[in-house]
Motif scaffolding. Structure first.
Motif, mmCIF file in Angstrom:
data_model
loop_
_atom_site.group_PDB
_atom_site.id
_atom_site.type_symbol
_atom_site.label_atom_id
_atom_site.label_comp_id
_atom_site.label_asym_id
_atom_site.label_seq_id
_atom_site.Cartn_x
_atom_site.Cartn_y
_atom_site.Cartn_z
ATOM 1 N N LEU A 64 -33.500 -33.253 4.118
ATOM 2 C CA LEU A 64 -34.605 -33.726 3.303
ATOM 3 C C LEU A 64 -34.191 -33.798 1.842
ATOM 4 O O LEU A 64 -33.309 -33.047 1.402
ATOM 5 C CB LEU A 64 -35.808 -32.784 3.424
ATOM 6 N N ALA A 80 -37.344 -37.798 3.992
ATOM 7 C CA ALA A 80 -36.273 -37.586 4.967
ATOM 8 C C ALA A 80 -35.071 -38.458 4.609
ATOM 9 O O ALA A 80 -35.196 -39.683 4.544
ATOM 10 C CB ALA A 80 -36.761 -37.906 6.371
ATOM 11 N N LEU A 134 -37.861 -27.176 8.715
ATOM 12 C CA LEU A 134 -36.889 -28.209 9.075
ATOM 13 C C LEU A 134 -35.908 -27.626 10.091
ATOM 14 O O LEU A 134 -35.146 -26.712 9.768
ATOM 15 C CB LEU A 134 -36.156 -28.692 7.820
ATOM 16 N N CYS A 192 -35.199 -36.481 11.137
ATOM 17 C CA CYS A 192 -35.444 -35.033 11.077
ATOM 18 C C CYS A 192 -36.414 -34.584 12.160
ATOM 19 O O CYS A 192 -37.294 -35.340 12.589
ATOM 20 C CB CYS A 192 -36.042 -34.653 9.711
#
Length: 657
Positions: free
Chosen positions: A454, A488, A449, A492
């Motif tokens: 998340l 999400a 990420l 993202c």
């Protein structure tokens, strides 16, 4: 109206609020379990503090800001030390933007002297608050001789640190969210000695008007100048990293190699570069700081933060000044409820934001900033010099941020970016609400990420991950299907690393892949360990000397059921169970019955820690417990912990989850 107020904890925040309220005409009792010498000894605490204009602004309410400045060292900016010992200086163009390096003991003593001079204030050092009786508005003290005293107050203010007794009383309410955990990071203190200058005069080993930082990827060190021309440094490292170094016997060699410009400044490098342990860093988040009229907490009692942004003392002092402001218009005891609720509503988001920002700052300090970094930009400048609130800055640094007590409790990415060839990564963008991983999906890749937030939905709980972070790595260790969903919470950006590519990298270049594999495995182990400890719930077994035979008989009949539980008991009972019943006891605690009055109370508190942290599921009592156990059992029942006095009711003891 003059209120009778108890302030528990005489550190900087407790001393400041006590002095401010005493000067408003209230009758204030300021108590601390430590004596004056212990308070200023700084044992197991970072010695140098960075007091920012935010903290100085709070001190100005007491007229102490100028006094503290004259006893401190102004800091013009930050200096980063590269591995080759070259420097990167980030000095703001506005010369008024200065923090102040301040000795912790000196700051505490200065505030305490000012506070003690107020009329209407009683200072009690060596007095410990051991509990509150909130319905009767009473404090239970232990005096320096070990005697107990119960005393009535209109208001109790808890400034008693991360292990706060006042907070322990407050969070007994089932409506108050509270989370306390130990950071995977710890720290050790180093002292860099003054160097010989012209004509033998001592000089500081580095530029004496800056914060010095050594980012090293796997750890970092921050140093502040002290008044004796020395530098006081804080070495920050993961506990697991130090354990690995110590097991290999390479701690001193590793730190000497990675901190080449530090070694010669240390008086005893063989000792300071070979710590046997790291000091733990507790993290505390609390969803409400008051009980509606009698109790309120502030400082580390409400929001113990990681020290990575140097904000702990500043937000604590600000808490004290803001609480004094909310209490200024109090005309009667009945007015306390609205005033405390308003203070809590204002400060809770600030405290949680400070915790979240401070934890995320570890990732920034691990790596050198780019050479073209603007020294006037950045969120830390906003917090320190522009008056920005923590809850204003948090959404800028942590997209989608919300003030959640259980926010960011899942380890993210503590060692900086993954050392992987970008050509092996597939870039992805996902919208808010999109599913990144679904339960029962094939385990084919992990995800890095890079931006956004998340949510990880595990069978028993949901956790949040904020960039930078890794998710999905568990599938590489043998799980063919996903066991958790990842969604999400904000837009993202991610990189996908297929396990097939990861395995190919290991085959083609084993030595080059080793740092990558080590980082992924360390993260997986840390997450599994955290999930175990969050889920760990103990069953407490209590049996007097005359009832151990009944306990053994019960254990023999229910050996299979008991073997699946985490058992906690005193050392004597544990020995009997393990030797005669073949059961393993997970927690051995000293019996309060085996100590004198003073030690008994201390041991009782350690037993209650299991209950306060939500780790105690129930207690089973066999026969008539020893008198020293009775207060503990009563305290457990007061905390809504089931105490079963009929051991046959085993079903009521086994945790449902």
């Amino acid at each position: 109206m003059s209120l009778r107020i108890a302030v528990i904890g005489a550190g900087p925040a407790g001393g400041l609020i006590a002095g401010l309220l005493a000067r408003e005409g209230h009758r204030v009792t300021l108590g601390d379990r430590r004596n004056r010498a212990a308070m200023e000894a700084n044992e197991d605490r970072s010695i140098q503090l960075s007091v920012s204009p935010r903290g100085m602004g709070a001190l100005s309410a007491a007229g102490l800001n100028d006094s503290i400045k004259t006893r401190s060292i102004p800091l013009a900016g930050r200096v980063f030390h590269r591995p080759d010992s070259s420097l990167l200086s980030l000095l703001p163009t506005d010369s008024s933007w200065k923090n102040f390096s301040t000795d912790r003991g000196d700051l505490t003593g200065t505030i305490l002297d000012w506070t003690a001079a107020a009329s209407g204030l009683e200072l009690r050092l060596g007095w410990q608050c051991i509990d509150l009786v909130r319905r009767a508005r009473q404090v239970v003290w232990r005096d320096p001789d070990g005697g107990l005293k119960t005393e009535a107050f209109d208001l109790v203010i808890g400034a008693d640190g991360a292990a706060s007794t006042v907070r322990a009383s407050l969070v007994r309410s089932p409506t108050i969210d509270f989370a306390k955990r130990i950071s995977p990071w710890g720290y050790a203190e180093l002292k860099m000695q003054p160097q010989a200058g012209p004509e033998g005069a001592p000089t500081a080993p580095f530029a004496p008007d800056a914060i010095h930082i050594w980012p090293r990827g796997e750890f970092f060190m921050v140093a502040f100048p002290a008044g004796d021309q020395s530098y006081r440094a804080t070495l920050v490292m993961r506990h697991s990293h130090l354990d690995a170094l110590r097991n290999s016997g390479e701690t001193q060699a590793y730190l000497s190699r990675t901190l080449p410009d530090v070694v010669d400044t240390l008086a005893a490098p063989a000792v300071e570069l070979n710590p046997d342990r790291l000091i733990p860093i507790p993290i505390v988040r609390c969803g409400r700081w008051d009980d509606g009229g009698f109790t309120v907490i502030l400082g580390d009692a409400a929001h113990a933060t990681a020290p990575f942004m140097g904000q702990g003392v500043n937000i604590a002092l600000e808490d004290a000044a803001r609480l004094a402001g909310h209490l200024r218009s109090i005309a009667r005891v009945d007015d306390l409820g609205p005033a405390l609720e308003a203070f809590s509503a204002e400060r809770v988001p600030e405290g949680i934001a400070c915790c979240d920002l401070s934890e995320s700052a570890a990732n920034l300090l691990l790596n050198l900033p780019p050479d073209d970094t603007d020294p006037d930009a950045g969120p830390l400048n906003g917090l320190n010099f522009k008056g920005a609130g923590y809850s204003e800055v948090a959404p800028l640094m942590l997209p989608g941020w919300q003030p959640q007590v259980y926010a960011d409790t899942f380890p993210s990415l503590h060692r900086g970016p993954l050392p992987v060839d970008p050509s092996r990564l597939t870039e992805m963008s996902v919208a808010e609400g999109d599913t990144v991983i679904a339960v029962d999906d094939p385990s084919e890749a992990l995800f890095i990420l890079r931006q956004g937030q998340l949510r990880v939905d595990l069978p028993q709980e949901s956790l949040r991950l904020t960039a930078p972070a890794i998710v999905g790595e568990m599938g590489w260790f043998g799980s063919r299907r996903r066991t958790a969903a990842v969604v999400a919470e904000t837009p993202c950006k991610l990189d996908r690393l297929a396990f097939a590519d990861l395995e190919a990298l290991c085959r083609e270049n084993p030595a080059g892949a080793l740092p990558l594999v080590r980082q992924i495995s360390d993260l997986a182990v840390e997450r599994l360990t955290l999930r175990f400890h969050r889920a760990a719930r103990y069953v407490l077994l209590v049996a007097g000397d005359q009832a151990r035979a009944a306990l053994l008989d019960f254990a023999g009949q229910h050996r299979e059921d008991l073997g699946g539980l985490l058992l906690a008991t005193d050392a004597v009972t544990a020995g009997v169970l393990e030797a005669d019943a073949g059961l393993q006891v997970a927690r051995r605690l000293q019996s309060p019955a085996s100590a004198g009055a003073g030690a008994s109370a201390g041991r009782l508190e350690r037993w209650l820690e299991l209950a306060e942290t939500g780790q105690l599921a129930a207690a089973l009592v066999f026969g008539e417990p020893e008198p020293a156990f009775r207060p503990m059992l009563q305290a457990l029942e007061a905390r809504a912990i089931p105490v079963h006095r009929d051991p046959a009711d085993l079903a009521g003891v086994v945790p449902a989850d």
